[in-house]
Enzyme design. Structure first.
Site, PDB file in Angstrom:
ATOM      1  N   HIS A  72       0.845  -1.198   0.000  1.00 19.52           N
ATOM      2  CA  HIS A  72       0.000   0.000   0.000  1.00 19.52           C
ATOM      3  C   HIS A  72       0.880   1.248   0.000  1.00 19.52           C
ATOM      4  O   HIS A  72       1.768   1.385   0.831  1.00 19.52           O
ATOM      5  CB  HIS A  72      -0.887   0.021   1.259  1.00 19.52           C
ATOM      6  CG  HIS A  72      -2.044  -0.927   1.173  1.00 19.52           C
ATOM      7  ND1 HIS A  72      -3.131  -0.850   2.010  1.00 19.52           N
ATOM      8  CD2 HIS A  72      -2.278  -1.979   0.348  1.00 19.52           C
ATOM      9  CE1 HIS A  72      -4.003  -1.800   1.689  1.00 19.52           C
ATOM     10  NE2 HIS A  72      -3.503  -2.508   0.698  1.00 19.52           N
ATOM     11  N   TYR A 200      -9.149   5.067   8.002  1.00 19.20           N
ATOM     12  CA  TYR A 200      -9.337   5.356   9.431  1.00 19.20           C
ATOM     13  C   TYR A 200     -10.392   6.452   9.510  1.00 19.20           C
ATOM     14  O   TYR A 200     -10.256   7.487   8.861  1.00 19.20           O
ATOM     15  CB  TYR A 200      -8.047   5.878  10.063  1.00 19.20           C
ATOM     16  CG  TYR A 200      -6.935   4.868  10.198  1.00 19.20           C
ATOM     17  CD1 TYR A 200      -6.096   4.569   9.132  1.00 19.20           C
ATOM     18  CD2 TYR A 200      -6.719   4.219  11.410  1.00 19.20           C
ATOM     19  CE1 TYR A 200      -5.055   3.642   9.267  1.00 19.20           C
ATOM     20  CE2 TYR A 200      -5.674   3.303  11.553  1.00 19.20           C
ATOM     21  CZ  TYR A 200      -4.863   3.021  10.483  1.00 19.20           C
ATOM     22  OH  TYR A 200      -3.837   2.107  10.619  1.00 19.20           O
ATOM     23  N   PRO A 292      -3.754  -0.264  18.931  1.00 22.66           N
ATOM     24  CA  PRO A 292      -3.491  -0.699  17.537  1.00 22.66           C
ATOM     25  C   PRO A 292      -3.712   0.389  16.482  1.00 22.66           C
ATOM     26  O   PRO A 292      -3.442   0.178  15.321  1.00 22.66           O
ATOM     27  CB  PRO A 292      -4.447  -1.869  17.333  1.00 22.66           C
ATOM     28  CG  PRO A 292      -5.471  -1.732  18.395  1.00 22.66           C
ATOM     29  CD  PRO A 292      -4.841  -1.012  19.528  1.00 22.66           C
ATOM     30  N   LYS A 296       1.336  -0.457  15.136  1.00 24.66           N
ATOM     31  CA  LYS A 296       2.727  -0.544  15.583  1.00 24.66           C
ATOM     32  C   LYS A 296       3.052  -1.818  16.367  1.00 24.66           C
ATOM     33  O   LYS A 296       4.230  -2.190  16.476  1.00 24.66           O
ATOM     34  CB  LYS A 296       3.035   0.654  16.498  1.00 24.66           C
ATOM     35  CG  LYS A 296       3.100   1.966  15.745  1.00 24.66           C
ATOM     36  CD  LYS A 296       4.323   2.047  14.861  1.00 24.66           C
ATOM     37  CE  LYS A 296       4.153   3.097  13.791  1.00 24.66           C
ATOM     38  NZ  LYS A 296       4.470   2.592  12.468  1.00 24.66           N
ATOM     39  N   TYR A 384       3.970   6.558  10.494  1.00 28.68           N
ATOM     40  CA  TYR A 384       3.118   5.412  10.150  1.00 28.68           C
ATOM     41  C   TYR A 384       3.933   4.323   9.430  1.00 28.68           C
ATOM     42  O   TYR A 384       3.755   3.128   9.671  1.00 28.68           O
ATOM     43  CB  TYR A 384       1.949   5.841   9.255  1.00 28.68           C
ATOM     44  CG  TYR A 384       0.884   4.771   9.121  1.00 28.68           C
ATOM     45  CD1 TYR A 384       0.978   3.773   8.148  1.00 28.68           C
ATOM     46  CD2 TYR A 384      -0.207   4.733   9.992  1.00 28.68           C
ATOM     47  CE1 TYR A 384       0.026   2.762   8.047  1.00 28.68           C
ATOM     48  CE2 TYR A 384      -1.175   3.736   9.892  1.00 28.68           C
ATOM     49  CZ  TYR A 384      -1.042   2.757   8.905  1.00 28.68           C
ATOM     50  OH  TYR A 384      -1.998   1.759   8.806  1.00 28.68           O
TER      51      TYR A 384
END
Ligand code: FAS
Ligand code: PHB
Length: 390
Positions: A72, A200, A292, A296, A384
């Site tokens: 991604h 998200y 979560p 990570k 990220y």
């Protein structure tokens, strides 16, 4: 019985450490409380950083990941019906890969089973002695028979509820914790994902996440109050709540179906310091927990293991203690960087008790700043995708 290193726990941390050491001819025994199938039945993490993939390649277990992992270039964040895509590749030239933790564990277990290295599943009453001296001993019971293994070092890779951290005298350790008043209700469904990348979503009713495991299998989460029970969430209620929290386009594209797994994960931030106690080293969830939200947990476990493996290899191959002496401080620097990012991402995306009208405006301001500022978006992309500047 005697070996060089006893590893407690056959989750990703314990198995990856075993592989990295095995590849250098360092003998290990892994003791796992549960059965192989129980460990594989857990549905956990889904996103791998490039650093984790490099470690899995070094361990010689990345073949299927390279074939089946979904690379991604970015993720999307939604806020009250709007959505913005963060293109990590364009921003900082990095990507993440979606490949379930279950698959990582499977690949590591298969590799270990094919080697001569010993793994004891359903090892009961594991206990640790003598790690403050030079001859640690690990005891366990298997099929009613007691066993003792003398070793040089113990690696505590037995997760948050394991025996390793619990074996350290409380006065020798400092812990830092924040428990969130909510959890993530997760569903696995055999339906194509709503989008090619993760979404998200911050909605006034609460957080939601659209993820996946493959082009035909999706993973979804909604924030639920702490104490909720899975049995109170039939599929219809879950799908209705997820739709509510997504933007119109995603809500219309969502393909629902019967859940094939449904579970609630509590959210907490936790760190134990230090990570070394004589000849006992802690790694992964045995040492720290992150919510979560920042994807990570698994990646941090892999990062610990890479550092610990290098330190132990250096000891056996060069007789040097330098890496072992530095392990805790090096690993904790990365741990706290990930704790900060995971806490920040959780705070801007979830409905928190303090998210009053002012709090919600601050969350909106964070979202707008991420959308408008290339430097803010790049900093988000760095965290990220796992760039650690320590
Ligand atoms: P693990 O907990 O995976 O493995 C520890 C192993 O030790 C287990 O197999 C356990 O059975 C064994 N063990 C425990 N006590 C023992 C004893 N006394 N003797 C022998 N063995 C013992 N991370 C993400 O990035 N994204 C997510 O969506 C996500 N979801 C999660 C959901 C849940 C419910 C949980 C608990 C964690 C989640 N995580 C997620 C984090 C997770 O992926 C961890 O970071 C990852 O499993 C860490 O791996 P390990 O350190 O190996 O610990
Ligand atoms: C998952 O796919 O399970 C997943 C993805 C990203 C996260 C957490 C979980 O931040």
């Amino acid at each position: 019985m005697r070996t060089q290193i006893v590893i407690i726990g056959a989750g990703p941390a314990g198995l990856l450490l075993g592989r990295l050491l095995d590849n250098h001819g360092i003998e290990t025994v892994i003791l796992e409380r549960r059965s192989r199938d129980h460990v594989l039945g857990r549905i956990r993490a889904g996103v791998l950083e490039q650093g984790t993939i490099e470690l899995l390649e070094r361990a010689g277990v990345a073949q299927r990941l390279r074939r089946e992992g979904l690379v991604h270039d970015g993720v999307e964040i939604g806020f009250d019906g709007e959505r913005h895509r963060f293109d990590f590749k364009a921003l900082i030239g990095r990507t993440v890969t979606v490949y379930g933790q279950t698959e990582v564990t499977h690949d590591l277990m298969d590799a270990r089973d094919a080697s001569a290295a010993r793994t004891v599943y359903e090892a009961e009453d594991v206990s640790l002695q003598g790690f403050d001296g030079t001859s640690p001993v690990v005891r366990y019971v298997k099929d009613g028979v007691g066993h003792a293994i003398g070793c040089d070092f113990i690696a505590g890779c037995d997760g948050f509820h394991g025996v390793s951290r619990a074996s350290v005298p409380p006065q020798a350790m400092k812990t830092f914790e924040r428990v969130y008043p909510f959890g993530w209700l997760g569903v696995l469904v055999e339906r194509p994902p709503v989008s090619d990348e993760l979404i998200y979503s911050n909605h006034e009713s609460g957080f939601a996440l659209c993820s996946m495991r493959s082009p035909t299998r999706s993973r979804y989460y909604v924030q639920v109050p702490a104490g909720e029970k899975v049995e109170d969430w039939p599929d219809d209620r879950f799908w209705e709540e997820l739709r509510r929290r997504l933007d119109r386009e995603a809500s219309q594209l969502l393909q629902t179906g019967p859940s094939i797994e449904k579970s609630i994960a509590p959210l907490r931030s936790f760190v134990a310091e230090p990570l070394r106690f004589g000849r006992l080293f802690l790694a992964g969830d045995a040492a720290h927990i992150v919510p979560p939200t920042g994807a990570k947990g698994l990646n941090l476990a892999a990062s610990d293991v890479g550092m610990l493996a290098d330190a132990l290899i250096e000891f056996y191959e060069e007789g040097s203690h330098a890496g072992m002496d530095r392990y805790s401080s090096r690993a904790l620097a990365r741990v706290w960087d990930a704790e900060r990012f995971s806490w920040w991402m959780t705070s801007i995306l979830h409905r928190l008790p303090e998210t009053d009208a002012f709090g919600r405006r601050i969350q909106r301001a964070e979202f707008d700043r991420l959308r408008r500022s290339v430097s803010a978006a790049s900093a988000f992309a760095e965290s990220y995708t796992g760039i650690f500047s320590g």
